[in-house]
Structure formats: C-alpha cells, structure tokens
Design an enzyme around this catalytic site. Structure first.
Site, PDB file in Angstrom:
ATOM      1  N   HIS A  23       2.623 -61.128  29.110  1.00  0.00           N
ATOM      2  CA  HIS A  23       2.386 -61.685  27.770  1.00  0.00           C
ATOM      3  C   HIS A  23       1.455 -62.876  27.922  1.00  0.00           C
ATOM      4  O   HIS A  23       1.670 -63.745  28.779  1.00  0.00           O
ATOM      5  CB  HIS A  23       3.701 -62.119  27.124  1.00  0.00           C
ATOM      6  N   ARG A  80      -2.952 -56.873  24.376  1.00  0.00           N
ATOM      7  CA  ARG A  80      -2.370 -57.893  25.242  1.00  0.00           C
ATOM      8  C   ARG A  80      -3.002 -57.954  26.629  1.00  0.00           C
ATOM      9  O   ARG A  80      -3.128 -59.030  27.218  1.00  0.00           O
ATOM     10  CB  ARG A  80      -0.860 -57.655  25.386  1.00  0.00           C
ATOM     11  N   GLN A 110      11.113 -61.686  19.985  1.00  0.00           N
ATOM     12  CA  GLN A 110      10.772 -62.524  18.838  1.00  0.00           C
ATOM     13  C   GLN A 110      10.049 -61.757  17.742  1.00  0.00           C
ATOM     14  O   GLN A 110      10.370 -61.879  16.564  1.00  0.00           O
ATOM     15  CB  GLN A 110       9.881 -63.689  19.298  1.00  0.00           C
ATOM     16  N   SER A 128       8.642 -51.901  21.361  1.00  0.00           N
ATOM     17  CA  SER A 128       9.728 -51.779  22.340  1.00  0.00           C
ATOM     18  C   SER A 128      11.098 -51.650  21.681  1.00  0.00           C
ATOM     19  O   SER A 128      11.892 -50.768  22.039  1.00  0.00           O
ATOM     20  CB  SER A 128       9.717 -52.965  23.308  1.00  0.00           C
ATOM     21  N   LEU A 129      11.406 -52.514  20.722  1.00  0.00           N
ATOM     22  CA  LEU A 129      12.684 -52.384  20.017  1.00  0.00           C
ATOM     23  C   LEU A 129      12.740 -51.055  19.266  1.00  0.00           C
ATOM     24  O   LEU A 129      13.792 -50.414  19.187  1.00  0.00           O
ATOM     25  CB  LEU A 129      12.884 -53.551  19.050  1.00  0.00           C
ATOM     26  N   GLY A 150      22.158 -54.166  26.746  1.00  0.00           N
ATOM     27  CA  GLY A 150      21.118 -54.608  25.826  1.00  0.00           C
ATOM     28  C   GLY A 150      21.075 -53.730  24.593  1.00  0.00           C
ATOM     29  O   GLY A 150      21.985 -52.923  24.338  1.00  0.00           O
ATOM     30  N   ARG A 186       1.526 -51.534  26.187  1.00  0.00           N
ATOM     31  CA  ARG A 186       2.407 -51.432  25.019  1.00  0.00           C
ATOM     32  C   ARG A 186       1.815 -52.115  23.802  1.00  0.00           C
ATOM     33  O   ARG A 186       1.374 -53.265  23.871  1.00  0.00           O
ATOM     34  CB  ARG A 186       3.758 -52.058  25.351  1.00  0.00           C
ATOM     35  N   SER A 236      17.257 -58.782  27.788  1.00  0.00           N
ATOM     36  CA  SER A 236      15.943 -59.191  27.290  1.00  0.00           C
ATOM     37  C   SER A 236      15.848 -59.021  25.779  1.00  0.00           C
ATOM     38  O   SER A 236      15.104 -59.748  25.112  1.00  0.00           O
ATOM     39  CB  SER A 236      14.840 -58.364  27.964  1.00  0.00           C
TER      40      SER A 236
END
Length: 523
Positions: free
Chosen positions: A233, A278, A51, A377-378, A18, A372, A46
């Site tokens: 999510h 979230r 997105q 995350s990215l 990934g 989070r 993932s």
C-alpha cells in the site's frame, strides 16, 4: 496432554477468525461447524483494520460489468475473467447480506448507500461504515452473530498445526492450545487464515498474519499459485507503530495529493496521478524516497477541515502523533498490505486436495490477478464464503469409524535456545523486505533464496528435535511461505502488476493469463 473432543468429530472445521472464516461459519448455519481461532476473535485479523470498504456496483450510474472492467484492468492481464465476473455480480447481494447481519454501512439522508471513490475505480462504488472503520464494523457484527449462533462451536486460542491427509484427501486436523494438543477427525476443512504481511519488516497487517494457512496447505500437498504478487500500500503512516496505520485510498479519492518535503506533487504528470493503480503509486513513492526525498499525503485542501468527520479513526491516530491532517501533511511510505496469491481454488473454493477449501486472502480465486483493485478484498471474502459453504454442505460427512492419531512428541525435548527462534524470525522479515520488496532483481531473489535455504536447515533441526511450541511452529511456517514466495518470483521472467523485476522491466505477453504454480512442497 491431549484433549478429547470426539463428540465434535465429523463436523466441518474452519481455520481462521477473520471476516472470511466468520462468514463461512455463518453461511453453514444451522449445520454444526467448528471454528478455530489462534487468538481471541478480532485480535489478529487483518479484516479488523480494513478502512476503505467493500466495492459493489450499487450506484445508479454503475453496473457489475463496469466493476468487472475496472477489476480486470487493475489485474494487469492475470485475472480469471469468469471468476471475477461471478464475484462482482454477487457484490450487491453481499452488501445486503451484511446489512441484515447488522453492519451499519453509511447512508445518505435519502436512505441510499453513501458511496466513496478509490483508485482505479471508474465509479463511486465503495460502500463503507463510519467513514474509515468499515473492517472494524463488519467484524463487530460478524463476531456478535457468530457468538449467538448455537451451531458454531468456537475454539479460541486454538492453533491448527497440521492437516492430516490420506490418499490425497484430508481426514483431520492436529491442533493445540495452552491446554494441550487435540485432534479433530473431519473431511471438510476451510482455510481462512488471512494474509502474509507479518513476513515483512513493514506491514499494515498484524504480526500474526504470516501465511499460516498457506504453510498448512503446502505441507498437505495443495497447489499454490501467484505467490509473488504482494501488494504494497503506497500510503502507510510513516511512524514507529506496528502494524503500520493505513491511510485509506479514499482520502486520495476525496482529492488529497502526494507531495515531498518541498511541496512538489511528484505524481502529478503520471497517468491517473495519485489515483493510478496501487502498484504504480507504490513504486512512485518508493523511487522518490530512494532518491532521498520524504513523502507525504497532503489533505489540507481536500478534504481539509472535513477530514476528522470523514476519517475519524485516521484523524485520531494522526493527532496522537502530533499531526492535524487539516493543517499538516501526513508522512507516508509504502508497506506490505495484501497478498494476491494463495491456495489455488476453483469457483467453489475447493483446493487440489480433496476436502480442503480456502477462502479470503489465503485463497487465490483469480479475482485480483497481478494487482488487487481497491476494496475488492472484503467483497471476495464475503462472496466466496457463501459459495464455499454451499459446496461444503453437499460434501458427505466422514465415516463414523474414522480414526486419526493423537499428537505425539516422541523423544523431542524442550528447546534450549529460544532466542534463536526470535532472531531467525527477525532475519526472515528483513530478508523479505530487503530482497523481495517493491522493486526486485533476480540477484536479490537468489540471495534471499540462498539465505532462506540456510535458515530452513536450522529450523528443520529445531522442529524435529524439540517440542513444538507456537513460536517454533510460526517460525517454520514463515520460513516455508517466504521460500515459496521467492520461488514463485523467480519463475516469472517479467514485470507485471506487483511483481516488478528490474532484470525484466516489461510485461511478457507469453505470461499473460499464466500463473506461477507450486504443485507440492516437501515437508
């Protein structure tokens, strides 16, 4: 059969194809490195499905200190502030690095970054690509760069099966492919295997993301932390597709709202409304559905007719399902999306096992805490890949005479009831969804613990009596990780962030800045 790749011995080995694994390999270049990916690059990552984008304080009205404040607020008292500060400070440089690698981030007409807004962010700071295709665009660029980098030996279709440890330090990895088993001698291994969504019945993750790296690390004796914090999510597309298509938070940032079948906004009176953190939004959707309602994302007014241009990927799969987001509410429900816990690492990505690093979603860095912040995350994967690579380069290579054993099957025979493997896998996913979901109780967790213990006995017999296949290994790994998550959840006597327990509905101040830790797992 055993494959001899002795000419590759001594090189760092990265497990996972990934974004985190690919970036780590690129950051190590031009030093030789081996990248193991159990699937063709991008097929089970993932990162490909991400997105929203990458959070970075690059706007004129923004600063890393503001980004840090939002991150810590979302983390519900469990972020490592020093670690979070290092990561958000490095975010602008990470965006520039990706742009130089060919990632086509969206820009304004004046050449500046086009920035989006997502839940719990105080500023527009989400750098994205092709509207809602950021992950796919990042992966495209990273895969292309890895394939043309001669120092990276890419082994696709090769699955890591066990880390070899001697005197508390890694000495190699046992792996296998459809061509046979292989062993690689190395004292530098990076686990970058992604998340655990495949453990649950409903997830936005590919089915192959089931915590393989956590199981490898656990069986090697590494410390794991905060595994109970699983992010659901709130707006996955409510349909039969698996993985479940995700409706990015950016749509709510553009003004879309949550409604039920009557058209009522069931979050309108809550702090932050649809842009609350979230965990709060996911629980609100869960409770509304539990009360017998259907739930929808209503984007008819905002972004309305502009939906297809701003979110082309989401628009396409909605229309395949017979829904036009500009004129129809989109059916949604929560699904497992991201894992905050993982292999406990320091600021350079080192685990408690000498020579073992972890990066990306498989690592617990302290950035996310108990919940989070969207699009961190990215960011974490890119920044931590850089930090880990720098430390790995300072680690001396192993002794040239290091010998490790080849994979031996002993007296094991071929499994005679493969249907049992499939049945047990499905049972674990259902146990995790029913008893370790958005709303937990100790009674549900104890039921899950008991049922998983029974399955572990059956799986243990299979593992040691039959030749290890990929399916059997995956079953053993998902049972291991499921058990670890339940054990962590039972350790925490409070509700905090994504660990919501009806028996302890309030946060316990004594557990602020306190991790749930598993120091060793017995094979």
């Amino acid at each position: 059969m055993s494959t001899d790749i002795s000419d590759l011995n001594g090189r760092p080995v990265i497990i996972g194809g990934g974004a985190a694994g690919l970036m780590t390999a690129l950051e190590l270049a031009p030093r030789p490195v081996i990248l193991l990916s159990k699937s063709p690059l991008g097929a089970e990552a993932s990162s490909m499905w991400a997105q929203g984008g990458l959070a970075a304080a690059v706007g004129e009205d923004d600063a890393p200190a503001l980004h840090l404040t939002d991150t810590i607020a979302a983390g519900a008292g469990l972020c490592d502030e020093a670690a979070a500060s290092r990561i958000v400070d490095a975010a602008p440089a990470a965006v520039e690095r990706l742009a130089k690698l060919g990632v086509g981030f969206d820009r304004r007409t004046d050449g500046g970054w086009r920035l989006g807004l997502e839940a719990a962010h105080g500023r527009n700071r989400i750098v994205h690509a092709t509207g809602d295709g950021t992950g796919r665009e990042i992966m495209r660029a990273l895969i292309a760069e890895v394939r043309r980098t001669p120092s990276i030996t890419l082994l696709e279709g090769v699955e890591a099966r066990r880390l070899l440890v001697e005197d508390g330090a890694v000495i190699g990895v046992l792996a296998a492919s459809d061509r046979g088993a292989l062993t690689i001698a190395t004292n530098r291994i990076v686990i970058a295997t992604g998340g655990i969504g495949g453990l649950f019945a409903d997830s936005t993750n590919p089915g192959g993301c089931f915590g393989q790296g956590l199981a490898l690390a656990a069986h090697a004796g590494a410390r794991l932390a905060d595994l109970e914090f699983v992010q659901f999510h709130p707006t996955a597309f409510d349909g039969p597709s698996r993985p479940m298509p995700l409706l990015t938070e950016a749509i709510r940032g553009d003004g879309a709202v949550l409604i039920d079948e009557t058209g009522a906004r069931f979050m309108a009176d809550q702090p932050g409304a649809e842009l609350a953190p979230r965990d709060i939004v996911a629980r609100a959707v869960w409770h509304h559905r539990a009360a017998g309602h259907r739930t929808f994302l209503d984007a008819r007014r905002h972004p309305g007719a502009d939906f297809a241009r701003r979110y082309p990927v989401i628009s396409a799969f909605c229309k395949m399902a017979g829904i036009d987001p500009a004129s129809d509410p989109i059916p949604i429900r929560p699904a497992v999306h991201y894992h905050m816990g993982g292999i406990a690492v320091d600021g350079e990505g080192r685990s408690t096992v000498q020579g073992l690093w972890a990066c990306g979603e498989a690592a617990r860095t302290g950035l996310h805490g108990a919940n989070r912040l969207a699009s961190n995350s990215l960011l974490e994967a890119m920044v931590c890949a850089h930090r880990a690579a720098n430390k790995i380069l300072s680690n001396p290579p192993p002794k040239s005479d290091l010998k490790i054993p080849l994979w031996q099957s002993g007296d094991a025979t071929n499994a005679d009831e493969l249907v049992v493997v499939s049945h047990n896998w499905d049972e674990i996913r259902r146990i995790m969804w029913d008893y370790v979901g958005i709303v937990r109780t100790n009674k549900r967790l104890q039921r899950a613990q008991k049922r998983l213990a029974n399955l572990q006995e059956e799986i243990h017999d299979y593992y040691w009596n039959f030749i290890v296949t990929s399916d059997l290994l995956e079953l053993r790994n998902i049972a291991t990780v499921a058990e670890l998550i339940v054990n962590c959840a039972l350790q925490r006597p409070e509700s905090r962030g994504l660990n919501y327990n009806l028996d302890f509905p309030e946060a316990n101040p004594a557990w602020a800045q306190r991790d749930s830790v598993l120091r060793k797992f017995k094979s």
